[in-house]
Structures are given as structure tokens and as C-alpha cells.
Design an enzyme around this catalytic site. Structure first.
Site, PDB file in Angstrom:
ATOM      1  N   ASP A 178      -2.481  26.739  17.112  1.00 43.75           N
ATOM      2  CA  ASP A 178      -1.603  27.346  16.123  1.00 43.75           C
ATOM      3  C   ASP A 178      -0.995  26.283  15.210  1.00 43.75           C
ATOM      4  O   ASP A 178      -0.525  25.238  15.686  1.00 43.75           O
ATOM      5  CB  ASP A 178      -0.488  28.072  16.899  1.00 43.75           C
ATOM      6  N   GLU A 185      -6.146  26.339  13.523  1.00 43.85           N
ATOM      7  CA  GLU A 185      -5.541  27.169  12.485  1.00 43.85           C
ATOM      8  C   GLU A 185      -4.797  26.212  11.564  1.00 43.85           C
ATOM      9  O   GLU A 185      -3.700  25.737  11.875  1.00 43.85           O
ATOM     10  CB  GLU A 185      -4.548  28.186  13.060  1.00 43.85           C
TER      11      GLU A 185
END
Ligand code: GLC
Length: 572
Positions: free
Chosen positions: A222, A290
């Protein structure tokens, strides 16, 4: 204008070569993203959970995907849909237990599905033991040094240390009782960790080990581009959105995104994964970034051989429905990743963006909307679905890896009529509702038209209300139905595997005119699959020796003519 000739010429240069040999699984895999709160609820509390996932994995086997990626299921107060992690080594009771995780992973592996999980290193939850200890400790303490605490500006220190804004709206700083401030690039319940701190670095390697030892196949990381902040935390004026979106400004112009220092973190992660992979050669582990980074050349830095295996291609996701733009972004992506030997990771939807069946039904303009509300202009559902099917058919013909988001295989649109009272995305609150946020793409999955909560769970509870159309689009309405979006996805995924398209090379085909994207996916033995997408208003004749149609995103017109917003695959 390229003149429209009758004979498209098929010998355009290869812009991306086929993979040599038999590539490792992750280089070509189709991965299905599960948002655990919203896929399948086993106990009727209206929230999806791990046992629910386990009981529906057969569906994914039949869909034909290679892997699943689970958004966070860790201990969390759900201030940001689980991206506020209070304990990285445990499962939140709303999702089940560690034993439920093990059972889910075992079943998935038994079905031949790899399991990728989320890791959230930029910030913890404010309920994490470390943050609670930091609040209890003094300024300058070891406990506070794991986060980014600073004194404020102004005579009384009551102004934030700098002018940074949170991604979700409002200032990126929160003041604590003794007067210091802490940084949070997201919600104030998500304090940013200090990645200059060795304890933080060691802790995350240990978290990775914890899950690798439980048998996971990899991690989706993330906000991989956010961990390192520029020294001195200088104030910074965010440029207007149009400037950013035209790609004139690299992401690292900001003092907190895409700083060069992030590249000093990931080699240790990669070495750890490589070490596990070396010990079990039939079980190579993978990590996918990401990272909302532009330009693509800087994105490719994350994909060097000692960093990430994969990184989502958000330029592709954000591309407007225009042939010239799409062709340019595909070309650019393949070329820049080829420089570092990485496959491209195609994606059109996820839990953070308006689903592509809705996005492509809106006027094609920037900026991309962050959610759609009941009072906003509504997407054209028919056009959106038609384009979404064409876009996916174009995407799954491309070489590389691909990610699907739960429900896109049913052609689900965003829920645009959610009342303010049920919306949970912090963006909605912190932008003072100027942005609707991401709830619309997170509405629970419809399995069956006649069941309560459309079969999401055994009760009629669903943490976000499901729009009526979700009943019509439910899985049991599409299974085995010719021409349904579900059957289209199944066919695409099957043909993609049979024809080894993920490992293929790409050559552009010219001669169809400016409003068409056409390419040949060519494998090492010269076998070709031709993919043609018509993004214009006029039908396009499929002339020349292109082969027979093997799948199409929608019906063709007579005598091999491709209607607007349709993609076709052809092969000899
Ligand atoms: C990522 C996640 C998003 C989350 C944010 C903060 O962008 O995909 O859902 O809100 O990080 O963790």
C-alpha cells in the site's frame, strides 16, 4: 489523420518482445482482488469475512483466475476500510481468526489459486500499540521516533509544522495533548511511520516473514511511493489538478511522494522474498507496488530487479476512452517496463476508484471523479457497460499481468445513490462532502437475485445498501448465460491462458483509422492473436487477413464489421 485503408498492414514492428521460455507465474497472472468486507458474508452480520471467502473460492476457480489479492483483514477500527491496521499479525474479529485465514489459504492453494495479501507500511492505526505508546511518552522519546512528531509553528506552536494536506482532505497534521503534532498523509487515525527509523524497518521485515511463514504467495504494498519524506519536511504548494494530470509535473515534485529514498527500503524486502522463493522453487513469492507515480519511467524504477516484481499501471486505469491516448499509454508502459525487464500490470478497477462500467459512462474528461453522488451527473449505464466490456477485452489481450476487481466480471456499476448517512469513506467527511469518496465501488457483491442481500450473506444485512440493479446483475443471473459479462470474462481468461497472451509480444496494427486501437499479440512461435477495439462512433470493417473472430465484447454487425465501443479478438 491516418488514411483509412482497406488493408490494414500486419507487419508493424514489435514494440514489446514475447517472454522467453516459460515465465514465472506472476509475470502473466490474472489476479482477482477481493475486498473482504464486501465479497461474501458467512454469518449474516452484513460484513464480508474470511469463511465467506473460503466458501466461494470455487467460483474463482471456474472464472479461471490464477491468484487472489485480499485487501486488509487485519485488526482495525475500520476508519479507512481496514487500511488503518492496529495489529499486522492478526485477523480482525469481524473477518474471523488466523485459523480462518489458514483455512482460506489452504483451500485456495488446493484449487491452484495463489494468495496475495495487503501490507500497509506507510502508516499504522492510531490504535496500534506503538502509537498508543507514543502518545503516552514524551516528546523526543524512542516511542515518538517511530512516527513523525514535530513541534508546531507560531509563537505557541499552535500552527501545524508545515502546510501539507491530507489525501483525504484537511491538514495532514493532528495535535496531541502535550502540544506536539503528528503527520498523517491520510486520515488522522492513520499516523505516518518514520521510515528513517531502524525499528520500523526491522518490524516490517518481520511482518512479511510472519505471513510468508503462513504460506502467502506475495504482497500488495500500500502507498509504496509514500514512505520517505523529504528531509526538513518543507512546505509545498500543490499545483492545480490540471497541471498534475497532464503529466507535466513528476510526482516527486512533492516532498512526500516518490522520494528517491523509498528505493533504499525495498531491496531488503525483495531479498527476503527471494530467499523464501529460493528455498521453495516451485513457490515463487511476489510483491506488487501500489505507487501512484508519474511519469512511467519513474514508475519503472520500482520494478528494477531488486525491488518490486509488479506495479499497478495507473496511467492505463486513468486513461480516457480515446484511441490515441490508449495506444500511447500502452506503448509507453511496455517500453518503459522493458527497460527494467518487468511485465506491465494492467488494471481498470479497484476499491479506490469509480468502477470502469460507470467511469466509462461519464463524459470523458479530467479530473477523474472521486465517487459519484445522487446529485451528480449520472453515468450512462448502457454505454458504460458496453465500453467496460470493450476495455476489459482490450486489456486481457495485452501481454503482462492483469488485476480484476471483484464484481467487474458481473459488469457492476458504482452505487451512485448512497445516502450521506451510510457513506463511510473518510474522504466524504474530510472534504466536507465535496468529494463523494469510494463507497460506491465497495458495495457488497450480489450472488443471487432472489436471496436476501442478493446472497451476499444469510441475512438481509449489507453494510452498504445494494442498488436494485445488483439483483439483475447477480452472479446466478449470468452463470451459463450466453453473452453475459460473466461468461465474457470466463471466455477471455480461458483464451488468454490457452493462447499464452500474458507471455506474448505486442505489435501495433495500422490502417484502421485514428479511432481504433489494434494490435497483434504474438508469441515466441509466431502465433498471433489480433485485438481490435473501435473507440469511434462509426463501425469499422475488419478487412484483411486477420483470422476468425474468437471472442467479442459485444455482437458484431454483419459482414465482419466492428460497431462502436466494441473489442474483438481474431486468430487464424
Ligand atoms: C491506498 C489504499 C486505499 C487507502 C490508502 C491509505 O491507496 O488502496 O484504500 O485508503 O492507501 O492506506
Amino acid at each position: 489523420m491516418t488514411p483509412q485503408t482497406n488493408e490494414p498492414h500486419h507487419d508493424a514492428a514489435i514494440v514489446h518482445p514475447p517472454e522467453p521460455g516459460d515465465p514465472l507465474w506472476w509475470r502473466t497472472a490474472v489476479t482477482y482482488q477481493i475486498y473482504p468486507r464486501s465479497w461474501a458474508d458467512s454469518d449474516g452480520d452484513g460484513l464480508g469475512d474470511l469463511p465467506g471467502i473460503t466458501s466461494h473460492l470455487d467460483y474463482l476457480r471456474a472464472l479461471g483466475v490464477d491468484a487472489i489479492w485480499l485487501s486488509p483483514f487485519y485488526t482495525s477500527a475500520q476508519r479507512d476500510g481496514g487500511y488503518d491496521v492496529a495489529d499486522y499479525r492478526n485477523v480482525d474479529p469481524i473477518f474471523g481468526t488466523l485459523a480462518d485465514f489458514d483455512a482460506m489459504a489452504e483451500k485456495a492453494h488446493g484449487l491452484g489459486l495463489r494468495v496475495v495479501i495487503d501490507v500497509v507500511p506507510n502508516h499504522t492505526s492510531n490504535l496500534h500499540a506503538w502509537f498508543r505508546a507514543a502518545l503516552a511518552a514524551q516528546a523526543g522519546s524512542r516511542e515518538r521516533a517511530r512516527y513523525i512528531f514535530r513541534d508546531g509553528r507560531g509563537p505557541d506552536g499552535d500552527e501545524p509544522p508545515n502546510n501539507w494536506r491530507s489525501v483525504f482532505g484537511g491538514p495532514a497534521w493532528q495535535r496531541v495533548d502535550d502540544g506536539q503534532w503528528y503527520l498523517h498523509l491520510f486520515d488522522y487515525h492513520q499516523p505516518d511511520l518514520n521510515w528513517d527509523n531502524d525499528e520500523v524497518r526491522a518490524e516490517f521485515l518481520d511482518v512479511l516473514r510472519f505471513w510468508l511463514d503462513r504460506g502467502v504467495d506475495g504482497f500488495r504494498v500500500d502507498v509504496a511511493h509514500g514512505l520517505v519524506k523529504q528531509a526538513g519536511l518543507p512546505s509545498w504548494q500543490m499545483p492545480p489538478a490540471d497541471l498534475r494530470l497532464e503529466g507535466t509535473l513528476p510526482t516527486n515534485a512533492s516532498p512526500y511522494w516518490d522520494q528517491n529514498g523509498v528505493h533504499e527500503i525495498y531491496p531488503a524486502w525483495r531479498a527476503l522474498l527471494d530467499d523464501y522463493s529460493a528455498r521453495t522453487p516451485d513457490h515463487p513469492r511476489v510483491m506488487v507496488a501500489e505507487a501512484w507515480v508519474q511519469p512511467l519511467e519513474r514508475m519503472a524504477l520500482y520494478l528494477r530487479p531488486d525491488e518490486f516484481h509488479l506495479g499497478f499501471n495507473f496511467d492505463f486505469l486513468e486513461c480516457l476512452w480515446r484511441a490515441t491516448d490508449l495506444r500511447a499509454v500502452i506503448d509507453h508502459s511496455l517500453r518503459s517496463n522493458d527497460l527494467v525487464g518487468a511485465p506491465t500490470t494492467w488494471v481498470l478497477s479497484n476499491h479506490d476508484v469509480v468502477r470502469h462500467a460507470s467511469r466509462l459512462g461519464l463524459p470523458q474528461e479530467r479530473p477523474r471523479p472521486n465517487g459519484i453522488g445522487p446529485d451528480d451527473p449520472q453515468p450512462d449505464a448502457v454505454l458504460g457497460l458496453r465500453r467496460a466490456r470493450a476495455a476489459t477485452t482490450l486489456m486481457l489481450g495485452l501481454p503482462g499481468a492483469a488485476y480484476l476487481y471483484q464484481g467487474e466480471e458481473l459488469g457492476l456499476p458504482d452505487a451512485t445513490d448512497l445516502p450521506a448517512a451510510v457513506r463511510q469513506d473518510p474522504t466524504f467527511r474530510f472534504t466536507e462532502v465535496s468529494e463523494m469518496g469510494r463507497d460506491g465501488c465497495r458495495v457488497p457483491f450480489p450472488w443471487s437475485r432472489e436471496a436476501p442481500s442478493f446472497g451476499f450473506g444469510p441475512s438481509d444485512r449489507s453494510w452498504l445498501p445494494q442498488p436494485t440493479v445488483y439483483g439483475e446483475l447477480a452472479e446466478d443471473q449470468q452463470e451459463g448465460v450466453d453473452g453475459s459479462t460473466l461468461e465474457l470474462y470466463r471466455t477471455l481468461i480461458r483464451l488468454r491462458a490457452e493462447r499464452r497472451l500474458g507471455a506474448g509480444g505486442l505489435a501495433w496494427l495500422d490502417g484502421f483509422g485514428d479511432e481504433v486501437v489494434a494490435y497483434a499479440n504474438v508469441d515466441g512461435a509466431g502465433r498471433r492473436t489480433v485485438v481490435v477495439t473501435n473507440l469511434g462512433a462509426e463501425p469499422v470493417p475488419l478487412k484483411g487477413d486477420l483470422g476468425e473472430v474468437i471472442v467479442a465484447s459485444g455482437p458484431l454487425l454483419e459482414s465482419r464489421t466492428l460497431p462502436a465501443d466494441t473489442t474483438v479478438w481474431l486468430a487464424r
